[in-house]
Design a protein around this motif. Structure first.
Motif, mmCIF file in Angstrom:
data_model
loop_
_atom_site.group_PDB
_atom_site.id
_atom_site.type_symbol
_atom_site.label_atom_id
_atom_site.label_comp_id
_atom_site.label_asym_id
_atom_site.label_seq_id
_atom_site.Cartn_x
_atom_site.Cartn_y
_atom_site.Cartn_z
ATOM 1 N N LEU A 139 -3.704 71.811 54.884
ATOM 2 C CA LEU A 139 -3.902 70.432 54.440
ATOM 3 C C LEU A 139 -5.382 70.064 54.378
ATOM 4 O O LEU A 139 -5.802 69.290 53.520
ATOM 5 C CB LEU A 139 -3.115 69.480 55.345
ATOM 6 N N ALA A 140 -6.197 70.643 55.263
ATOM 7 C CA ALA A 140 -7.644 70.384 55.237
ATOM 8 C C ALA A 140 -8.311 71.011 54.018
ATOM 9 O O ALA A 140 -9.386 70.565 53.605
ATOM 10 C CB ALA A 140 -8.293 70.899 56.518
ATOM 11 N N ALA A 141 -7.678 72.023 53.442
ATOM 12 C CA ALA A 141 -8.271 72.728 52.288
ATOM 13 C C ALA A 141 -8.153 71.931 50.996
ATOM 14 O O ALA A 141 -8.750 72.319 49.980
ATOM 15 C CB ALA A 141 -7.624 74.093 52.120
ATOM 16 N N GLY A 142 -7.398 70.848 50.999
ATOM 17 C CA GLY A 142 -7.322 69.982 49.825
ATOM 18 C C GLY A 142 -6.800 70.650 48.570
ATOM 19 O O GLY A 142 -7.285 70.375 47.474
ATOM 20 N N GLY A 143 -5.812 71.512 48.708
ATOM 21 C CA GLY A 143 -5.214 72.156 47.542
ATOM 22 C C GLY A 143 -5.803 73.514 47.203
ATOM 23 O O GLY A 143 -5.316 74.200 46.321
ATOM 24 N N ARG A 144 -6.861 73.913 47.881
ATOM 25 C CA ARG A 144 -7.458 75.235 47.670
ATOM 26 C C ARG A 144 -6.715 76.241 48.544
ATOM 27 O O ARG A 144 -6.480 75.989 49.721
ATOM 28 C CB ARG A 144 -8.945 75.181 48.064
ATOM 29 N N PRO A 145 -6.295 77.379 47.999
ATOM 30 C CA PRO A 145 -5.605 78.384 48.823
ATOM 31 C C PRO A 145 -6.496 78.866 49.963
ATOM 32 O O PRO A 145 -7.709 78.979 49.809
ATOM 33 C CB PRO A 145 -5.329 79.530 47.846
ATOM 34 N N VAL A 146 -5.877 79.133 51.109
ATOM 35 C CA VAL A 146 -6.633 79.579 52.269
ATOM 36 C C VAL A 146 -6.071 80.882 52.809
ATOM 37 O O VAL A 146 -4.878 81.157 52.697
ATOM 38 C CB VAL A 146 -6.651 78.512 53.393
ATOM 39 N N TYR A 147 -6.958 81.670 53.401
ATOM 40 C CA TYR A 147 -6.570 82.873 54.132
ATOM 41 C C TYR A 147 -6.740 82.562 55.613
ATOM 42 O O TYR A 147 -7.801 82.084 56.040
ATOM 43 C CB TYR A 147 -7.441 84.074 53.746
ATOM 44 N N LEU A 148 -5.695 82.851 56.387
ATOM 45 C CA LEU A 148 -5.723 82.588 57.818
ATOM 46 C C LEU A 148 -5.262 83.807 58.596
ATOM 47 O O LEU A 148 -4.565 84.672 58.058
ATOM 48 C CB LEU A 148 -4.792 81.412 58.160
ATOM 49 N N GLU A 149 -5.643 83.841 59.856
ATOM 50 C CA GLU A 149 -5.112 84.810 60.808
ATOM 51 C C GLU A 149 -4.662 84.020 62.021
ATOM 52 O O GLU A 149 -5.483 83.363 62.670
ATOM 53 C CB GLU A 149 -6.162 85.863 61.171
ATOM 54 N N ASP A 150 -3.366 84.032 62.283
ATOM 55 C CA ASP A 150 -2.742 83.269 63.348
ATOM 56 C C ASP A 150 -3.056 81.776 63.220
ATOM 57 O O ASP A 150 -3.328 81.093 64.191
ATOM 58 C CB ASP A 150 -3.154 83.806 64.719
ATOM 59 N N GLY A 151 -3.053 81.305 61.984
ATOM 60 C CA GLY A 151 -3.229 79.888 61.733
ATOM 61 C C GLY A 151 -4.654 79.384 61.749
ATOM 62 O O GLY A 151 -4.883 78.187 61.651
ATOM 63 N N THR A 152 -5.614 80.278 61.874
ATOM 64 C CA THR A 152 -7.009 79.849 61.890
ATOM 65 C C THR A 152 -7.824 80.683 60.900
ATOM 66 O O THR A 152 -7.446 81.802 60.542
ATOM 67 C CB THR A 152 -7.646 79.974 63.294
ATOM 68 N N HIS A 153 -8.952 80.123 60.499
ATOM 69 C CA HIS A 153 -9.855 80.859 59.615
ATOM 70 C C HIS A 153 -10.538 81.947 60.436
ATOM 71 O O HIS A 153 -11.161 81.647 61.452
ATOM 72 C CB HIS A 153 -10.916 79.930 59.021
ATOM 73 N N PRO A 154 -10.425 83.203 60.022
ATOM 74 C CA PRO A 154 -11.076 84.271 60.788
ATOM 75 C C PRO A 154 -12.587 84.239 60.567
ATOM 76 O O PRO A 154 -13.074 83.749 59.545
ATOM 77 C CB PRO A 154 -10.469 85.551 60.197
ATOM 78 N N ARG A 155 -13.288 84.731 61.538
ATOM 79 C CA ARG A 155 -14.738 84.854 61.395
ATOM 80 C C ARG A 155 -15.008 86.079 60.531
ATOM 81 O O ARG A 155 -14.642 87.193 60.906
ATOM 82 C CB ARG A 155 -15.413 85.008 62.750
ATOM 83 N N VAL A 156 -15.601 85.868 59.387
ATOM 84 C CA VAL A 156 -15.925 86.968 58.484
ATOM 85 C C VAL A 156 -17.378 87.331 58.724
ATOM 86 O O VAL A 156 -18.273 86.492 58.615
ATOM 87 C CB VAL A 156 -15.714 86.560 57.004
ATOM 88 N N PRO A 157 -17.645 88.589 59.106
ATOM 89 C CA PRO A 157 -19.029 88.968 59.408
ATOM 90 C C PRO A 157 -19.910 88.863 58.159
ATOM 91 O O PRO A 157 -19.485 89.121 57.055
ATOM 92 C CB PRO A 157 -18.927 90.414 59.893
#
Length: 164
Positions: A139-157
């Motif tokens: 819902l915070a993404a405002g219609g933009r698709p999101v990728y999550l890991e266990d419901g959170t945004h993963p830290r991408v190095p």
């Protein structure tokens, strides 16, 4: 080793698909399973040979008695293994649900005991933590698709210097 043997030896993950359905007031449709605690999005397991979208539509038909109009992918969430349950790839598709469709919902009594339209701020009070995290990120993404890991945004190095 043949290709068939090789592919048979690879690890497998489970798949699930669900529908994030919003009404005209942007409330989220949640359902209450009879076999576990908490409120969830309509959806379920992706069956062998079934695409995530087909599974989502089938599950909505089975759980709600209707096939919603979906706008596309809202989220892909990797759910880690938990106890005896393997990791699960979760696909969430987004769409709208009209007042007429809501009035026609028929729940399978052996699987679901209730449904309700929930304002965003009430989701954490009803849904299990992993579902609440997933929905908050979507819902915070405002219609933009999101990728999550266990419901959170993963830290991408960050890329290392000198790498493309």
């Amino acid at each position: 080793m043949s290709d068939v043997e090789y592919f048979a030896s690879l690890p497998r993950t489970r798949g699930a698909a669900s529908a994030l359905l919003l009404d005209e007031l942007d409330r989220v449709l949640l359902v209450k399973p009879t076999y576990k605690a908490g409120w969830f999005l309509p959806g379920g397991v992706i069956e062998l040979g079934e695409s995530p979208l087909t599974a989502c539509l089938r599950e909505c038909q089975e759980e709600l008695g209707l096939v919603p109009d979906l706008d596309g992918i809202a989220c892909f969430d990797w759910a880690p293994p938990e106890g005896e349950i393997d990791a699960t790839n979760v696909w969430v598709f987004a769409g709208r649900i009209s007042a007429e469709q809501i009035a026609r919902i028929v729940l399978p009594p052996d699987e679901l005991s209730d449904h309700r339209l929930v304002p965003r701020d009430q989701i954490p009070d009803l849904a299990p933590p992993h579902i609440a995290r997933r929905l908050a990120a979507i819902l915070a993404a405002g219609g933009r698709p999101v990728y999550l890991e266990d419901g959170t945004h993963p830290r991408v190095p960050a890329p290392r210097p000198g790498t493309p």
